[in-house]
Design an enzyme around this catalytic site. Structure first.
Site, PDB file in Angstrom:
ATOM      1  N   GLU A 357      89.587  69.784  79.720  1.00  0.00           N
ATOM      2  CA  GLU A 357      88.966  70.021  78.418  1.00  0.00           C
ATOM      3  C   GLU A 357      88.448  71.448  78.330  1.00  0.00           C
ATOM      4  OE1 GLU A 357      86.936  66.871  75.964  1.00  0.00           O
ATOM      5  OE2 GLU A 357      85.166  68.012  76.589  1.00  0.00           O
ATOM      6  N   HIS A 388      98.652  55.052  99.740  1.00  0.00           N
ATOM      7  CA  HIS A 388      99.546  53.909  99.534  1.00  0.00           C
ATOM      8  C   HIS A 388     100.075  53.869  98.102  1.00  0.00           C
ATOM      9  CE1 HIS A 388      98.491  52.218 103.466  1.00  0.00           C
ATOM     10  NE2 HIS A 388      97.272  52.641 103.201  1.00  0.00           N
ATOM     11  N   LYS A 515      90.034  63.468  66.109  1.00  0.00           N
ATOM     12  CA  LYS A 515      88.973  62.745  65.407  1.00  0.00           C
ATOM     13  C   LYS A 515      89.171  62.823  63.891  1.00  0.00           C
ATOM     14  CE  LYS A 515      85.389  63.629  68.903  1.00  0.00           C
ATOM     15  NZ  LYS A 515      84.095  64.288  69.162  1.00  0.00           N
TER      16      LYS A 515
END
Length: 549
Positions: A357, A388, A515
């Protein structure tokens, strides 16, 4: 303005790579027996080892020359003293001020802002004392037992990271209190909490810098509706069951947050840098104000080191410059964060926001389109689990990935009982895996060179190319002070990289775009008519949803 990639210092680094390093692998560089001593750096609780990176002492010297070309020491000074480093929003970025000691002074616009910071921390401490002594009571008169942090981004990731990492430092209060987190817009997290918490004894902390964040306010609205199923007096619900943390006192009051239950933020605090402020309420509730202050003190010590140490021995500066080397000269566009301690399981998520960001930008301060790569893609997982999972790609994939290995040196007390011995053995096993994996990534099949010639097996399913660079970060132990230093180290690393790239790491306009567009699509999806005003894909998806409703 000259782009950094057109400077003599940048060109010198490129020539150095082409002439001295491009044909070499990292393992060859260990012919220098002093390599670890030359390329590892220590400050208080932290040791950074860059010796498994594809670079030399000369590389660091040239990178420091690049730092001087952008006047990095002056940029650091400007950051720490409150200059307007957030150029697009015309304000400082003073998260470092949040961790100043009480005796320190920082004047901003004629005002000692540390007095305001300390005042808010004292108000927060008084709230914590009321809660933990059983004096803060819900609508039925019962003491508060559960605190739910409602935030998103830094308002969630920061407190969540620290609360998990420092769980063993939690305080056993006379009135036991548990902390919880909910951030997702879809309501799944809050609804799960509603099923197990008691509305009579639950307190919600609404954290939103602007107090307009739809994710947080949606969860808050659901929380209020849940509470009012059990008590219809909204005035009591608002006063006894909600705390607000924001820059926007008016919005908090309009929502219903009682004036005495509001904690203040400032516009010079970015959300992803806010855990050091009253946003850390849940942290301080869990580990106590004394330990919260230790967290601040650790970061404060790193701030002073960042501001005062020579560039050649400055951990955040060197860390950031190595990041520049990998991203812009070695062409590495991916970064894995690999903590070898499960207490740091949220650290990779925290750093994905902090770095991407901040530095996911494509124009300079002067709004010029950048000609070079900026922030790499970050991801990660607790190291033993990741072994793993995606280590297969690290060891045998086609992409170069830079890795940060992070581990505490000490984990458990010196073994006495059989239980203690078993835990100590597990910690030794974890450290052994940490060091073995960074070594294997560097050496690849050269580890077996005494038995075979690796080049003969380059087409084999069991061939490991190696030459994957990594940094190892060791903490003497994981405690509030050292965690403060670790987080601040990465914060300042981000700033160093942004300074070299000439970008603003303190705005996030890309976040805002989504937004704004969501408001349009929400209006459309709630309408009763067929949607046709967007692109074909969006129209089709939303109409499908409406048909299924």
């Amino acid at each position: 303005m000259t782009m950094i990639n057109n400077t003599p210092q940048w060109q010198s680094l490129q020539s150095h790579l082409d002439l001295d390093l491009v044909e070499k692998n990292i393992a060859e560089l260990f012919h220098n027996k002093q390599r670890f001593e030359d390329l590892s750096f220590e400050f208080e609780q932290l040791l950074l080892d860059f010796s498994k990176q594809k670079l030399t002492k000369d590389t660091l010297k040239k990178l420091i020359q690049l730092a001087h070309a952008v006047e990095l020491p002056s940029q650091i000074h400007n950051l720490l003293t409150g200059k307007l480093v957030n150029t697009t929003e015309n304000r400082p970025a003073l998260h470092s001020a949040l961790r100043m000691q009480e005796s320190e002074t920082l004047i901003l616009a004629g005002e000692n802002i540390n007095q305001n910071i300390q005042t808010e921390l004292k108000i927060m401490q008084a709230m914590i004392e009321r809660i933990t002594q059983g004096h803060w009571r819900g609508f039925s008169g019962k003491p508060i037992t559960d605190i739910v942090n409602l935030g998103v981004g830094g308002s969630d990731l920061g407190p969540l990271l620290v609360c998990e990492a420092l769980d063993e430092f939690k305080v056993n209060y006379a009135n036991p209190v548990s902390v919880h987190f909910a951030s997702t817009m879809d309501g799944s997290q809050v609804s799960s909490l509603f099923e197990k918490l008691n509305p009579e004894t639950t307190l919600f902390v609404l954290v939103s810098k602007s107090f307009t964040t739809i994710d947080t306010l949606s969860n808050a609205a659901s929380a209020k509706a849940w509470l009012m199923n059990h008590c219809q007096d909204e005035r009591i619900i608002n006063k006894q069951h909600f705390i607000g943390i924001s820059t926007n006192e008016k919005k908090m009051a309009e929502w219903g947050i009682h004036r005495d239950h509001q904690l203040k933020l400032w516009d010079w605090v970015g959300g992803r840098f806010s855990l050091w402020s009253t946003v850390g309420l849940t942290i301080a509730l869990k580990i106590g104000m004394g330990n919260f202050r230790q967290l601040l003190d650790g970061a404060n010590a790193l701030d002073k080191h960042f501001g005062q140490a020579e560039l050649s021995n400055n951990l955040p500066v060197l860390f950031g410059l190595v990041g520049i080397w990998n991203a812009n000269f070695l062409g590495i566009s991916a970064q894995a964060i690999l903590p070898y301690d499960a207490r740091l399981k949220y650290f990779p998520s925290y750093l994905t926001q902090l770095e991407m960001e901040s530095n996911g930008k494509s124009v300079t301060h002067a709004a010029e389109k950048i000609e070079y790569d900026t922030c790499p893609v970050l991801w990660g997982e607790v190291g033993p689990n990741a072994q793993h999972a995606f280590y297969q790609l690290l060891h045998q994939g086609t992409r170069k990935v830079a890795c940060d290995f992070i581990a505490p040196v000490k984990r458990f007390a010196i073994a006495e009982s059989e239980h203690d011995k078993a835990l100590q053995e597990q910690h030794a096993l974890t450290l052994a895996n940490c060091f073995a994996q960074s070594r294997a990534l560097m050496l690849g099949s050269q580890i077996e060179s005494s038995q075979c010639e690796p080049s003969k097996f380059e087409s084999s399913h069991q061939f490991y190319p190696g030459n994957q660079p990594s940094t190892t970060i060791l903490l003497k132990e994981l405690n509030p002070f050292s965690l403060g230093q670790l987080i601040a180290l990465y914060e300042h690393k981000v700033f160093v990289m942004a300074a070299i790239w000439g970008i603003n790491p303190f705005d996030q306009w890309g976040v805002e775009l989504g937004k704004v567009m969501a408001k349009e699509t929400l209006t459309a999806i709630k309408s009763e008519t067929e949607i046709n005003q967007f692109d074909g894909s969006t129209n089709g998806l939303m109409n499908y949803v409406k048909q299924q409703a």
